[in-house]
Design a protein around this motif. Structure first.
Motif, short mmCIF file in Angstrom:
data_model
loop_
_atom_site.label_atom_id
_atom_site.label_comp_id
_atom_site.label_asym_id
_atom_site.label_seq_id
_atom_site.Cartn_x
_atom_site.Cartn_y
_atom_site.Cartn_z
N PHE A 1 1.90 -14.97 25.34
CA PHE A 1 0.59 -15.62 25.30
C PHE A 1 0.59 -16.70 24.23
CE2 PHE A 1 0.13 -11.43 27.03
CZ PHE A 1 -0.77 -11.59 28.07
N LEU A 2 -0.22 -17.72 24.47
CA LEU A 2 -0.32 -18.85 23.55
C LEU A 2 -0.96 -18.44 22.23
CD1 LEU A 2 0.04 -21.90 23.03
CD2 LEU A 2 -2.21 -22.25 24.08
N SER A 3 -1.98 -17.57 22.30
CA SER A 3 -2.72 -17.18 21.09
C SER A 3 -2.68 -15.67 20.88
CB SER A 3 -4.17 -17.64 21.16
OG SER A 3 -4.88 -16.88 22.13
N GLU A 4 -2.83 -15.28 19.64
CA GLU A 4 -2.87 -13.85 19.32
C GLU A 4 -4.10 -13.19 19.93
OE1 GLU A 4 -2.18 -10.94 15.44
OE2 GLU A 4 -2.85 -13.01 15.13
N LYS A 5 -5.20 -13.95 19.99
CA LYS A 5 -6.44 -13.42 20.58
C LYS A 5 -6.21 -13.02 22.05
CE LYS A 5 -11.17 -14.73 21.80
NZ LYS A 5 -12.13 -15.83 21.94
N GLU A 6 -5.56 -13.90 22.81
CA GLU A 6 -5.29 -13.60 24.22
C GLU A 6 -4.34 -12.41 24.37
OE1 GLU A 6 -5.41 -17.67 26.73
OE2 GLU A 6 -4.06 -17.72 25.00
N ALA A 7 -3.37 -12.35 23.46
CA ALA A 7 -2.43 -11.22 23.50
C ALA A 7 -3.15 -9.91 23.23
CB ALA A 7 -1.32 -11.45 22.47
N LYS A 8 -4.09 -9.93 22.29
CA LYS A 8 -4.83 -8.71 21.95
C LYS A 8 -5.76 -8.29 23.10
CE LYS A 8 -4.67 -8.83 16.91
NZ LYS A 8 -5.42 -9.01 15.64
N GLU A 9 -6.32 -9.26 23.79
CA GLU A 9 -7.19 -8.94 24.93
C GLU A 9 -6.37 -8.27 26.04
OE1 GLU A 9 -8.86 -12.72 25.94
OE2 GLU A 9 -10.41 -12.64 24.37
N PHE A 10 -5.16 -8.78 26.28
CA PHE A 10 -4.26 -8.19 27.27
C PHE A 10 -3.83 -6.80 26.80
CE2 PHE A 10 -0.05 -7.47 29.13
CZ PHE A 10 -0.23 -7.85 30.45
N GLN A 11 -3.53 -6.69 25.53
CA GLN A 11 -3.11 -5.41 24.95
C GLN A 11 -4.21 -4.36 25.08
OE1 GLN A 11 -3.12 -5.20 20.67
NE2 GLN A 11 -1.23 -3.97 20.62
N LYS A 12 -5.44 -4.76 24.85
CA LYS A 12 -6.58 -3.84 24.93
C LYS A 12 -6.72 -3.26 26.33
CE LYS A 12 -11.54 -3.54 23.93
NZ LYS A 12 -12.74 -4.29 23.48
N GLU A 13 -6.46 -4.09 27.35
CA GLU A 13 -6.61 -3.64 28.73
C GLU A 13 -5.38 -2.91 29.26
OE1 GLU A 13 -7.95 -5.43 33.12
OE2 GLU A 13 -7.83 -6.78 31.37
N PHE A 14 -4.19 -3.35 28.84
CA PHE A 14 -2.97 -2.81 29.44
C PHE A 14 -2.02 -2.11 28.46
CE2 PHE A 14 -4.20 -6.57 32.02
CZ PHE A 14 -4.53 -5.91 33.19
N GLY A 15 -2.38 -2.08 27.19
CA GLY A 15 -1.53 -1.40 26.21
C GLY A 15 -0.37 -2.25 25.74
N GLY A 16 0.54 -1.64 24.97
CA GLY A 16 1.71 -2.35 24.45
C GLY A 16 1.57 -2.72 22.99
N GLU A 17 2.60 -3.34 22.45
CA GLU A 17 2.62 -3.80 21.06
C GLU A 17 2.85 -5.30 21.01
OE1 GLU A 17 5.75 -1.62 19.23
OE2 GLU A 17 4.63 0.27 19.18
N ILE A 18 2.31 -5.95 20.00
CA ILE A 18 2.45 -7.40 19.87
C ILE A 18 3.63 -7.74 18.96
CG2 ILE A 18 1.33 -9.53 19.09
CD1 ILE A 18 -1.33 -8.29 19.93
N HIS A 19 4.49 -8.62 19.46
CA HIS A 19 5.68 -9.05 18.71
C HIS A 19 5.85 -10.55 18.82
CE1 HIS A 19 7.44 -5.03 17.99
NE2 HIS A 19 6.88 -4.71 19.14
N ASN A 20 6.64 -11.12 17.92
CA ASN A 20 7.01 -12.53 18.06
C ASN A 20 8.26 -12.64 18.94
OD1 ASN A 20 9.34 -12.09 16.45
ND2 ASN A 20 8.23 -12.57 14.57
N TYR A 21 8.70 -13.86 19.16
CA TYR A 21 9.82 -14.09 20.08
C TYR A 21 11.10 -13.38 19.63
CZ TYR A 21 13.76 -16.51 22.32
OH TYR A 21 14.92 -16.79 22.99
N ASN A 22 11.46 -13.54 18.36
CA ASN A 22 12.71 -12.95 17.87
C ASN A 22 12.70 -11.42 17.98
OD1 ASN A 22 14.04 -15.37 17.26
ND2 ASN A 22 13.09 -15.49 15.23
N GLU A 23 11.55 -10.85 17.73
CA GLU A 23 11.42 -9.40 17.85
C GLU A 23 11.54 -8.96 19.31
OE1 GLU A 23 8.44 -8.72 13.98
OE2 GLU A 23 7.61 -9.01 16.00
#
Length: 363
Positions: A127-149
């Motif tokens: 996702f382009l923004s952390e906000k969008e990633a968190k919205e997706f995470q809230k609905e579908f689960g998972g953990e947020i990472h950067n590219y290298n991770e």
């Protein structure tokens, strides 16, 4: 001939059905950005999978020489990074929401959501923004990472993912073998990836009128024909077996394996006939004091079928333009006719029987 046509229709129907199921990663082709312009434009050059069908996980790599490649997933991107890291200039990834290509190193990856992954049991969406990633995470689960991770997670998952992928590919490779034998010209070439095999099929018009799914099946078979063989008919090599001549791990080269069984003792495995024959003529040179009387069973791998065959009954082509793990090889065939055809197709010098092989030829 009629039975072959019926069989191919059934294969085509099965493959079409499996590809037709709707997936989260799939987008309308008009919404996808494809950066390549050659015959591989629509598929991943690593695994051969259709880029639009798996578009939401696509990555684009720009190399330092200006060349661009597009991959279906971070799994395939990680394969390229592992092999060509020093040659990579820039990486982009598809933003899951906008479907635009964005800088991968600035993206936020949701790893391990309930949405299905591409080439991996653990999904990874960017996702382009952390906000969008968190919205997706809230609905579908998972953990947020950067590219290298996310890239490291993909690499750490190679062993399990590749095992699962190859299990799924077995039936496809078996279908690909039947299609290849019915509708394609003979190919005597090693491929580094399924995508490379697929592009070769297209560019050289190897097969007649194949649908994309059938083309993929043939490419999988050509890349790894071992997926389609009967495991009871090949030389099965222990993972830790080393060639006593060159020291390489033999299991890495299953298409070239040869073996010598020592009477009432053990088996030696080799990464090609050339090394096997060096050992056969002079085992003491390689720290083994065997006599030829102790050599109970000698097997080589038939070049076309990959089946184990008797070394003493096989026919060998020398001096061809096809190379094994140790360079120029004695390439074994189950029949003289097959060996002669290979010699004609690949500029071989001579067909030999086992007893005609001399130690001086090996060096």
């Amino acid at each position: 001939m009629y039975k072959n046509k019926i069989l191919l229709i059934l294969i085509s129907t099965i493959l079409s059905f499996s590809y037709a199921q709707e997936m989260f990663q799939t987008v309308n082709p008009k919404d996808a950005t494809l950066v390549k312009s050659d015959s591989s434009k629509e598929f991943c050059n690593v695994c051969g999978m259709h880029l639009t069908k798996f578009y939401k996980t696509n990555h684009v790599t720009e190399f330092k020489n200006g060349h661009k490649e597009q991959y279906c997933s971070i799994h395939c991107q990680a394969k390229v990074d592992e092999a060509f890291k020093e040659k990579i200039k820039h990486v982009q990834v598809v933003d899951t929401n906008s479907l635009e290509l964005i800088d991968a190193k600035s993206a936020f990856y949701v790893v391990g959501s309930s949405k299905k992954g591409t080439m991996s049991m653990v999904s990874k969406y960017a996702f382009l923004s952390e906000k969008e990633a968190k919205e997706f995470q809230k609905e579908f689960g998972g953990e947020i990472h950067n590219y290298n991770e996310a890239l490291k997670i993909a690499k750490d998952d190679f062993k399990n993912d590749d095992k699962a992928i190859n299990q799924k590919r077995i039936k496809v490779a078996q279908k690909g073998k039947k299609i290849y034998e019915s509708l394609c010209k003979e190919v005597s070439k090693e491929f580094n990836s399924i995508g490379e095999a697929k592009q070769y099929l297209i560019d050289n018009k190897v097969c007649k009128n194949l649908k994309p799914q059938m083309q993929q099946a043939v490419a999988i078979y050509l890349y790894n024909p071992l997926l389609a063989v009967d495991k009871n008919k090949i030389i099965n090599v222990p993972a830790d077996a080393k060639c006593p001549v060159c020291g390489m791990f033999v299991a890495k080269y299953p298409k070239w394996v040869a073996s010598i069984n020592i009477k009432e003792a053990h088996t030696h495995y080799f990464d090609g006939v050339k090394d096997m024959m060096k050992f056969y003529f002079n085992p003491s040179k390689f720290a083994h004091n065997h006599s030829k009387d102790e050599f109970k069973d000698i097997k080589v791998t038939d070049y076309y079928t990959l089946n184990a065959i008797s070394a003493k009954e096989a026919f060998y082509v020398i001096g061809s333009n096809i190379y094994g793990p140790m360079g120029e090889e004695l390439i074994p065939f189950v029949s003289k006719e097959k060996a002669q055809k290979f010699l004609n197709d690949h500029f071989g010098k001579k067909v030999l029987k086992f007893e005609e092989i001399k130690e001086s030829m090996l060096y």
